[in-house]
Design a protein around this motif. Structure first.
Motif, PDB file in Angstrom:
ATOM      1  N   ILE A   1     -25.378 -28.619  42.355  1.00  0.00           N
ATOM      2  CA  ILE A   1     -25.302 -27.276  42.949  1.00  0.00           C
ATOM      3  C   ILE A   1     -25.449 -26.216  41.861  1.00  0.00           C
ATOM      4  O   ILE A   1     -26.216 -25.261  41.997  1.00  0.00           O
TER       5      ILE A   1
ATOM      6  N   PRO B   1     -27.463 -23.531  47.684  1.00  0.00           N
ATOM      7  CA  PRO B   1     -26.179 -23.601  48.393  1.00  0.00           C
ATOM      8  C   PRO B   1     -25.695 -25.048  48.526  1.00  0.00           C
ATOM      9  O   PRO B   1     -26.502 -25.980  48.593  1.00  0.00           O
ATOM     10  N   LYS B   2     -24.381 -25.216  48.586  1.00  0.00           N
ATOM     11  CA  LYS B   2     -23.795 -26.552  48.681  1.00  0.00           C
ATOM     12  C   LYS B   2     -24.323 -27.304  49.896  1.00  0.00           C
ATOM     13  O   LYS B   2     -24.665 -28.492  49.801  1.00  0.00           O
ATOM     14  N   SER B   3     -24.401 -26.627  51.038  1.00  0.00           N
ATOM     15  CA  SER B   3     -24.857 -27.297  52.258  1.00  0.00           C
ATOM     16  C   SER B   3     -26.296 -27.786  52.116  1.00  0.00           C
ATOM     17  O   SER B   3     -26.649 -28.873  52.593  1.00  0.00           O
ATOM     18  N   THR B   4     -27.129 -26.987  51.441  1.00  0.00           N
ATOM     19  CA  THR B   4     -28.531 -27.368  51.238  1.00  0.00           C
ATOM     20  C   THR B   4     -28.638 -28.567  50.313  1.00  0.00           C
ATOM     21  O   THR B   4     -29.378 -29.519  50.588  1.00  0.00           O
TER      22      THR B   4
ATOM     23  N   LEU C   1     -26.356 -30.846  49.658  1.00  0.00           N
ATOM     24  CA  LEU C   1     -25.805 -32.039  50.302  1.00  0.00           C
ATOM     25  C   LEU C   1     -26.785 -32.610  51.322  1.00  0.00           C
ATOM     26  O   LEU C   1     -26.999 -33.827  51.386  1.00  0.00           O
ATOM     27  N   ARG C   2     -27.420 -31.733  52.103  1.00  0.00           N
ATOM     28  CA  ARG C   2     -28.380 -32.193  53.108  1.00  0.00           C
ATOM     29  C   ARG C   2     -29.601 -32.837  52.455  1.00  0.00           C
ATOM     30  O   ARG C   2     -30.027 -33.932  52.852  1.00  0.00           O
TER      31      ARG C   2
ATOM     32  N   THR D   1     -28.666 -36.191  50.625  1.00  0.00           N
ATOM     33  CA  THR D   1     -28.443 -37.287  51.574  1.00  0.00           C
ATOM     34  C   THR D   1     -29.766 -37.842  52.081  1.00  0.00           C
ATOM     35  O   THR D   1     -29.964 -39.064  52.159  1.00  0.00           O
TER      36      THR D   1
ATOM     37  N   THR E   1     -38.833 -25.889  51.733  1.00  0.00           N
ATOM     38  CA  THR E   1     -38.115 -27.160  51.653  1.00  0.00           C
ATOM     39  C   THR E   1     -38.692 -28.047  50.564  1.00  0.00           C
ATOM     40  O   THR E   1     -37.954 -28.666  49.792  1.00  0.00           O
TER      41      THR E   1
END
Length: 253
Positions: free
Chosen positions: A32, A38-41, A43-44, A47, A8
């Motif tokens: 990205i 990945p998009k989800s990573t 974005l998380r 944020t 992380t």
């Protein structure tokens, strides 16, 4: 720290590293693509970084470095700046030789420029302060390794694990040993195709190599005559810095 938190941290660093003077803002799609995450990573992480002030996002959805970095920027400038005498040494080299003069320090398995004065020519090299660069290529890398030969084994192990680029271990060890014996190193086209560099080590009062002083510019301007003139000036400059120190930053090295 376990593997998951380490991953992380690396991803956060990778995300922040996508911003520079050429790309001060990026939208989500660009982040990205540039980071390869990945998009989800993305974005998380983005944020969370916005919530912490490490990134900012405007009304059009573009991210940028956040205001929380202001306090760290000031702290870094206070701790990592060189003194006026060191800057005078760099400026003197530029006046005499016309090429960009830079002071690099060792940080982990990389080298980082902490002070630089641009050359006087229209076509010149420009060093980016604070940007990590590899220790396996370039004259300043070899000059730093000349006083830290044991670090080559760490670089070798990191390369085997895929954490560093692959390199010729024996060649690097030989070049570093030669630089230790000769008191300087030089390179042509190693990090940038048309760039050449000459570097000398800077030592502290205990004799330990703590920095590398380099000049760099286009290969076409680094003939043997230029090298001989530059070496004399650079060795003298290195002796001044080794004797008098490089300022507050010397205590961190």
């Amino acid at each position: 720290m376990t593997q998951a938190p380490m991953r992380t941290v690396s991803r956060v660093a990778d995300l922040i590293d996508q911003f520079d003077h050429l790309n001060p803002t990026r939208d989500l799609k660009e982040l990205i693509e540039a980071s390869g995450l990945p998009k989800s990573t993305v974005l998380r992480l983005a944020t969370d970084l916005v919530n912490r002030g490490l990134l900012a996002i405007n009304s059009k959805g573009y991210y940028s470095i956040g205001p929380a970095f202001l306090r760290w920027t000031r702290l870094a400038q206070e701790m990592w700046h060189v003194d006026e005498q060191t800057l005078n040494v760099l400026e003197s080299l530029v006046r005499d030789l016309g090429e960009t003069a830079t002071l690099y320090v060792l940080q982990g398995r990389s080298r980082t420029a902490i002070a630089s004065v641009d050359g006087t020519h229209a076509i010149r090299n420009v060093a980016r302060l604070g940007e990590p660069l590899p220790l396996t290529r370039g004259a300043s890398a070899i000059a730093l390794l000349s006083g830290n030969l044991a670090l080559i084994d760490s670089l070798k192990n990191a390369a085997l694990l895929g954490e560093e680029e692959s390199f010729d271990v024996d060649q690097l060890r030989t070049r570093a040993a030669q630089a230790a014996e000769l008191g300087y190193s030089e390179s042509q086209g190693e990090r940038e195709a048309d760039a050449a560099s000459i570097a000398v080590p800077v030592r502290n009062q205990e004799g330990r190599v703590i920095a590398a002083l380099s000049i760099s510019g286009p290969i076409s301007r680094f003939g043997s005559g230029v090298r001989d003139k530059a070496l004399g000036r650079m060795i003298a400059a290195s002796n001044v810095l080794s004797t008098n120190g490089i300022g507050p930053v010397g205590g961190l090295l």
